[in-house]
Scaffold this active site. Structure first.
Site, PDB file in Angstrom:
ATOM      1  N   SER A 432       0.893  -1.260  -0.285  1.00 23.32           N
ATOM      2  CA  SER A 432      -0.653   0.510  -0.090  1.00 23.32           C
ATOM      3  C   SER A 432       0.514   1.096  -0.211  1.00 23.32           C
ATOM      4  O   SER A 432       2.236   1.112   0.454  1.00 23.32           O
ATOM      5  CB  SER A 432      -0.755  -0.052   0.884  1.00 23.32           C
ATOM      6  N   PRO A 433       0.072   2.588  -0.143  1.00 23.31           N
ATOM      7  CA  PRO A 433       1.026   3.767  -0.785  1.00 23.31           C
ATOM      8  C   PRO A 433       1.891   3.791   0.688  1.00 23.31           C
ATOM      9  O   PRO A 433      -0.045   4.221   1.774  1.00 23.31           O
ATOM     10  CB  PRO A 433       0.842   4.616  -1.441  1.00 23.31           C
ATOM     11  N   GLN A 510       0.847   6.731  -6.875  1.00 25.67           N
ATOM     12  CA  GLN A 510       0.030   7.746  -6.732  1.00 25.67           C
ATOM     13  C   GLN A 510       0.249   8.930  -6.857  1.00 25.67           C
ATOM     14  O   GLN A 510       0.606   9.680  -5.578  1.00 25.67           O
ATOM     15  CB  GLN A 510      -0.560   6.944  -5.308  1.00 25.67           C
ATOM     16  N   TYR A 592      -8.034  15.106   1.177  1.00 30.58           N
ATOM     17  CA  TYR A 592      -7.165  15.771   0.293  1.00 30.58           C
ATOM     18  C   TYR A 592      -7.687  16.634  -1.029  1.00 30.58           C
ATOM     19  O   TYR A 592      -8.369  17.011  -0.729  1.00 30.58           O
ATOM     20  CB  TYR A 592      -6.115  14.993  -0.351  1.00 30.58           C
ATOM     21  N   ARG A 640      -8.431   5.937  -6.090  1.00 34.69           N
ATOM     22  CA  ARG A 640      -8.342   5.756  -4.536  1.00 34.69           C
ATOM     23  C   ARG A 640      -9.407   6.574  -4.180  1.00 34.69           C
ATOM     24  O   ARG A 640      -9.495   8.031  -4.211  1.00 34.69           O
ATOM     25  CB  ARG A 640      -7.050   6.009  -3.752  1.00 34.69           C
ATOM     26  N   GLY A 733      -0.336  -2.454   4.663  1.00 39.10           N
ATOM     27  CA  GLY A 733       0.290  -1.715   4.634  1.00 39.10           C
ATOM     28  C   GLY A 733       1.366  -1.756   6.060  1.00 39.10           C
ATOM     29  O   GLY A 733       2.318  -1.798   5.482  1.00 39.10           O
ATOM     30  N   ARG A 734       0.611  -1.789   6.845  1.00 41.24           N
ATOM     31  CA  ARG A 734       1.457  -1.653   8.106  1.00 41.24           C
ATOM     32  C   ARG A 734       2.316  -3.184   8.168  1.00 41.24           C
ATOM     33  O   ARG A 734       3.029  -3.312   8.622  1.00 41.24           O
ATOM     34  CB  ARG A 734       0.906  -1.840   9.901  1.00 41.24           C
TER      35      ARG A 734
END
Length: 786
Positions: A432-433, A510, A592, A640, A733-734
Site C-alpha cells: 500500500s502507498p 499515486q 486531500y 483511490r 500497509g503496516r
C-alpha cells in the site's frame, strides 16, 4: 435471595435453573405469559462450540439437549441449478418447543417455580408479591420492560430491509441447506435445516421491494405459503410448507428483522424503599440475525455469564456482579452482532453476487460473516477448498495468459496472477502507498530505493509509491516526493529500474494534491500540525481549516487555480510514464484536494462543482479524464476514494458505489477502496478487514475491479477476500512496514517458495532493451515535460 424471571424463554429458564443449582436455598420464579407447550418457532441451531459451553455450565441439561438434537456437518448451497457442498461445520438442530420443555422440566426438577399464563402488566406489583431481590427481564424481542425503561436502557433498534417468514416442512434436509431462486420479481432464498427425525425449519427471505413486487403483501397466509411451495418445489419433493402462526392474518407473519442493541442492561427499580435491579437478558437486550443462528446461543450464554458472576463474587456486592455481567456480555454480543450484521447484509444483497459462478457464490456465502475464513474452511473440509482453489487458479492463470503451474497443491487465491489492461501482476498482494516523508525538494533518493526495492524483492505483486505531489504547493510536508520537475524523473527511474530488474513485482505511483491538509510538519514532529515557518498558500474545494483553529486556512480554489492544478496532474502523469511506472493511481481520498470536492463535508461550492454528488465529482473527473488522455491505455489507471466519511452527512457506501460508476464511465480500471480522514469528527468502526465491504460493494455493484485495504494482516484474510470475489487485489500497509518480505513469508507458510509465475516478465534481454529505449527517449530534448 428471591429472583423473579419475567419471560419463560431460553434465557429466563436457563438462568433460573443455573442459579437454583448454584443456590438451592434461593427462591426463583419464572413468569411466562404462554402455555407450557405454546411456541411460535420451529427449530433452533447451535454450533458444537455452544454445546461445549452448555456442557460446562450444567452437564445434565446439556446431555438431555444433546440427546434430542439432530446433528449435521454439511452445508449445501443451491444456486443457478448447481449444488455446492462443504463439510465439517458441526451444527445441531432442536425443536424450539422441545428445548423449552427440557429447560422447563429441569427447572421443576431443581425446584424453580414456573408460573404460566401470567402476563406482566405491573412489575412493581409482582416484585412486591414475590419479594424480589433481583428481576430478570427476559421478555423477548418485543420486550415491554425494555420499551418502558428505554430512557435508561437506550436501545438502538435498526429494522432491516428483508421480509422473512418462519415455516416448517416434513421434508428432511440432511445438510444445512441454502436455496436461492431468481424470479421475475427478484431473488428469494430459503434457509432450511432438520431439527428432529421428521421436521425441518424452512425460512423464506427476500428484500422488501421484491416481496412487494411479488404481491405477497396482498396475499393471505395460505396464498403466500402456496407461492413459496411452488417457488421451492424442487427442494420440497412434494412436501407441504406449514405455519404455526395461524393466529396471524394476511401477511402479518412476514416480518422484518430488528437488530437490537442496548447501551445499558441494568436498571434499578425503587420498590418498597428497596433498590431492586432489573436486568436485561436474551433478545430483550440484543438480537443477532437468524442467518448465523446465534439468538438462542446468546440468550443461553447471557444466563451462563450472570450465573458465573454470582458464583465468582457472591451477592454481597450485587453491583459488582451486575457490572461484570454487563461489561463482559456487551463485548461478546458486539462481536457476534458484527458477524451477524455482515451475514444479514449479505442476504439482503443476494442480487449483488448473482453474477458470480456457483462455486464462488457459495464461498462468498460461507465466509459472509468474516468469522469463517479460508483456513477455517480448509480445516473443516480440505477437499472442498482444494477444489475451489484449483478452479480459481485455472481461471486466473488463463486470464493472465499464463500456463497453470504444476504444484503439489493448488495455488492459493492471493498468489494467483492478475491481469489489468496489458499488465500482469504475479500475485494479488500490493504494498500500500505509505507516506515516508523522506524526499528532498520532491526528489527521492536512497531511502526510497531501499524502502520500495526491498518490498518488491519481498514478493509483493505490485509496489505502490506513496502519494507523490503534482506541484511544490501540493505537498503534505516539505519532505514529500514529487513529479513536478524533470529532475524528479531520473530519481524515480532509478527506483523503477531496480524493481524491474531485481524482482517480478510491478511498481505504481499515486499522484495527489494535499489541498487543505498541506504545509504540515513531518509525522514525527506532529501529525497534521502546520509548519511553524516556510509554509505555502493552501486551496481546497471550499474555504476550510482541516484542524479548526490550528491548521492554516485553505481558500476556495478559483477557476484559474483549478486549471493550473489540472495541468499539474497532466504534467505529472507524463513524467510518471517517462519514469517507467507500470501503474498510475489518482488520489481522490482522505480529505486531500480532489477528495474535498467529492465530500459534502468539505464542498460548499455554488458553481458547477458543488451541490449534487454528480456535480461534486465533476472536477475530479475532469482531472482524471485529462490524465487518462495522456497515460498509455496499456497501463492501469486506478482511483483511490474514501468510500465512507464516517461522519453524519458525509459520503456513505451507497455514494461510493455511484462515485465508482462515474469513474468507471470515465475510463478508470480499478477503484482503491479506502475510507475516512476527511474530517476529524469521524467515528470509524474498526475491525479486521473493516474496509473490505466497501471494495465488495463497489466491485459487485459497480462492476469494476477493486483493491481492498485496511486491517488485512494475514494471508488467510487475503485468500478469503480474493476467493470470495470481494476484491481483486489486497493492499497491505503496516505488515509490510514491519516485514518487507511479508508476501514471501506468508507464501512459505502455505508451502509455496517459488511464486514468480510470469517468468517471462523477469528482467531479460527484452526488458533491458525497453529500459535503454526509455532512457534514450528521456534524454532526447523533445521528451522533456513542460
Amino acid at each position: 435471595m428471591n429472583i423473579l424471571c419475567i419471560g419463560g424463554g431460553p434465557a429466563g429458564l436457563y438462568f433460573a435453573l443455573l442459579m437454583k443449582k448454584q443456590r438451592p436455598d434461593a427462591t426463583i420464579t419464572v413468569l411466562e405469559r404462554n402455555q407450557p407447550y405454546d411456541t411460535f418457532g420451529w427449530g433452533v441451531v447451535f454450533s458444537d462450540q455452544t454445546l461445549g459451553n452448555l456442557e460446562q455450565a450444567d452437564a445434565k441439561t446439556a446431555a438431555q439437549i444433546l440427546a434430542a438434537f439432530n446433528h449435521w456437518d454439511d452445508i449445501d448451497v443451491h444456486f443457478k441449478g448447481q449444488l455446492v457442498s462443504s463439510g465439517g461445520h458441526g451444527f445441531c438442530g432442536i425443536g424450539r418447543q422441545r428445548l423449552l420443555n427440557i429447560l422447563q422440566h429441569r427447572c421443576e426438577e431443581l425446584g424453580v417455580q414456573l408460573v404460566f399464563n401470567q402476563d406482566v402488566e405491573d412489575e412493581h406489583e409482582l416484585a412486591l408479591q414475590y419479594q424480589a431481590d433481583l428481576i430478570i427481564a427476559a421478555d423477548g424481542l418485543n420486550s415491554r420492560l425494555r420499551s418502558k425503561y428505554a430512557s435508561v436502557f437506550q436501545p438502538d433498534i435498526d429494522t432491516r430491509r428483508c421480509r422473512f417468514v418462519w415455516l416448517g416442512t416434513k421434508q428432511r434436509f440432511p445438510a444445512f441447506t441454502f436455496a436461492f431462486e431468481e424470479t421475475e420479481f427478484g431473488w428469494f432464498q430459503a434457509h432450511a435445516y432438520q431439527y428432529d427425525g421428521e421436521t425441518s425449519t424452512f425460512i423464506v427471505e427476500t428484500p422488501e421491494e421484491v416481496w412487494l413486487r411479488a404481491g405477497l403483501d396482498q396475499m393471505s397466509q395460505e396464498q403466500a405459503i402456496q407461492f413459496c411451495e411452488k417457488l421451492f418445489a424442487r427442494y420440497l419433493n412434494g412436501h407441504a410448507l406449514m405455519s404455526n402462526a395461524r393466529h396471524l392474518r394476511g401477511s402479518a407473519n412476514w416480518i422484518k428483522f430488528p437488530r437490537i442493541l442496548c447501551q445499558r442492561w441494568v436498571h434499578h427499580l425503587q420498590i418498597a424503599q428497596k433498590s431492586v435491579p432489573l436486568v436485561l437478558m436474551g433478545d430483550a437486550a440484543h438480537t443477532a440475525h437468524f442467518s448465523i443462528g446465534s439468538g438462542t446461543k446468546l440468550a443461553l450464554e447471557d444466563a451462563i455469564e450472570l450465573a458465573q458472576s454470582f458464583a465468582a463474587q457472591g451477592d454481597a456486592d450485587l453491583e459488582s456482579v451486575l457490572t461484570q455481567y454487563e461489561s463482559k456480555r456487551s463485548v461478546e454480543v458486539l462481536k457476534i452482532q458484527s458477524a451477524a450484521r455482515n451475514s444479514m447484509e449479505w442476504f439482503e444483497s443476494v442480487s449483488r453476487y448473482s453474477q458470480l459462478q456457483a462455486p464462488q457464490f457459495a464461498y462468498s456465502m460461507l465466509t459472509r460473516s468474516q468469522r469463517l475464513s479460508h483456513e477455517n474452511l480448509r480445516l473443516r473440509d480440505p477437499a472442498y477448498i482444494a477444489g475451489l482453489e484449483q478452479d480459481l487458479a485455472q481461471q486466473a492463470f488463463a486470464a493472465a495468459g499464463l500456463p497453470l503451474p504444476q504444484t503439489e497443491r493448488p495455488v492459493p487465491p492471493m498468489l494467483t496472477p492478475f491481469r489489468l489492461c496489458e499488465l500482469v501482476l504475479p500475485n494479488r498482494i500490493v504494498v500500500s502507498p505509505m507516506a515516508q516523508y523522506s524526499a528532498q525538494d520532491g526528489v527521492v533518493g536512497d531511502y526510497h530505493l531501499v524502502h520500495l526495492g526491498s518490498r518488491a524483492m519481498g514478493g509483493a505483486g505490485l509496489v505502490m509509491a506513496e502519494m507523490t505531489c503534482v506541484s511544490a504547493d501540493a505537498r503534505i510536508t516539505p519532505a514529500c516526493p514529487g513529479l513536478y520537475a524533470d529532475a524528479h524523473i531520473a530519481a524515480w527511474q532509478r527506483v523503477v529500474d531496480f524493481v524491474h530488474t531485481r524482482s517480478t513485482a510491478k511498481i505504481g505511483v499515486q499522484l495527489g494534491h494535499a489541498g487543505a491538509k498541506g504545509a504540515t510538519r513531518v509525522a514525527w514532529e506532529g501529525i497534521d500540525q502546520p509548519l511553524a515557518e516556510g509554509g505555502w498558500p493552501l486551496i481546497s474545494a471550499s474555504e476550510q481549516q482541516y484542524l479548526p483553529g490550528i491548521s492554516a486556512l485553505a481558500t476556495a480554489a478559483t477557476a484559474a487555480q483549478l486549471q493550473q492544478v489540472l495541468n499539474d496532474f497532466v504534467s505529472a502523469t507524463r513524467r510518471a510514464d517517462a519514469a517507467g511506472f507500470d501503474w498510475l493511481e489518482l488520489h481522490c481520498a482522505h480529505g486531500y484536494f480532489l477528495s474535498s470536492f467529492i465530500s459534502p463535508l468539505t464542498n460548499q461550492r455554488s458553481d458547477q462543482y458543488g451541490g449534487s454528488l454528480e456535480n461534486r465529482c465533476r472536477y475530479p473527473l475532469e482531472v482524471f479524464a485529462a490524465m487518462r488522455a495522456v497515460w498509455p491505455a496499456a497501463k492501469p489507471l486506478s482511483v483511490r476514494i474514501s468510500a465512507h466519511d464516517w461522519v453524519q452527512g458525509g459520503i456513505t457506501p451507497d455514494d461510493a458505489v455511484q462515485i465508482a460508476r462515474l469513474f468507471k464511465a470515465a475510463g478508470a480500471d480499478l477503484i482503491d477502496c479506502s475510507s475516512g480522514q476527511v474530517s476529524k469528527a469521524e467515528k470509524p468502526v474498526f475491525g479486521r478487514m473493516y474496509q473490505t465491504p466497501f471494495a465488495d460493494r463497489i466491485r459487485n455493484e459497480a462492476g469494476i475491479a477493486t483493491m481492498a485495504v485496511g486491517a488485512i494482516t494475514e494471508a488467510d484474510h487475503a485468500n478469503s477476500i480474493i476467493a470470495a470475489g470481494r476484491a481483486d487485489l489486497c493492499a497491505i500497509g503496516r505488515p509490510h512496514l514491519t516485514d518487507p518480505a511479508w508476501t514471501l513469508h506468508e507464501a512459505a507458510k502455505m508451502g509455496f517458495r517459488d511464486i514468480a509465475w510470469p517468468r517471462q516478465y523477469l528482467a531479460g534481454k527484452a526488458q533491458l532493451e525497453r529500459n535503454l529505449q526509455r532512457e534514450r527517449a528521456v534524454e532526447a530534448p523533445e521528451a522533456r515535460i513542460v
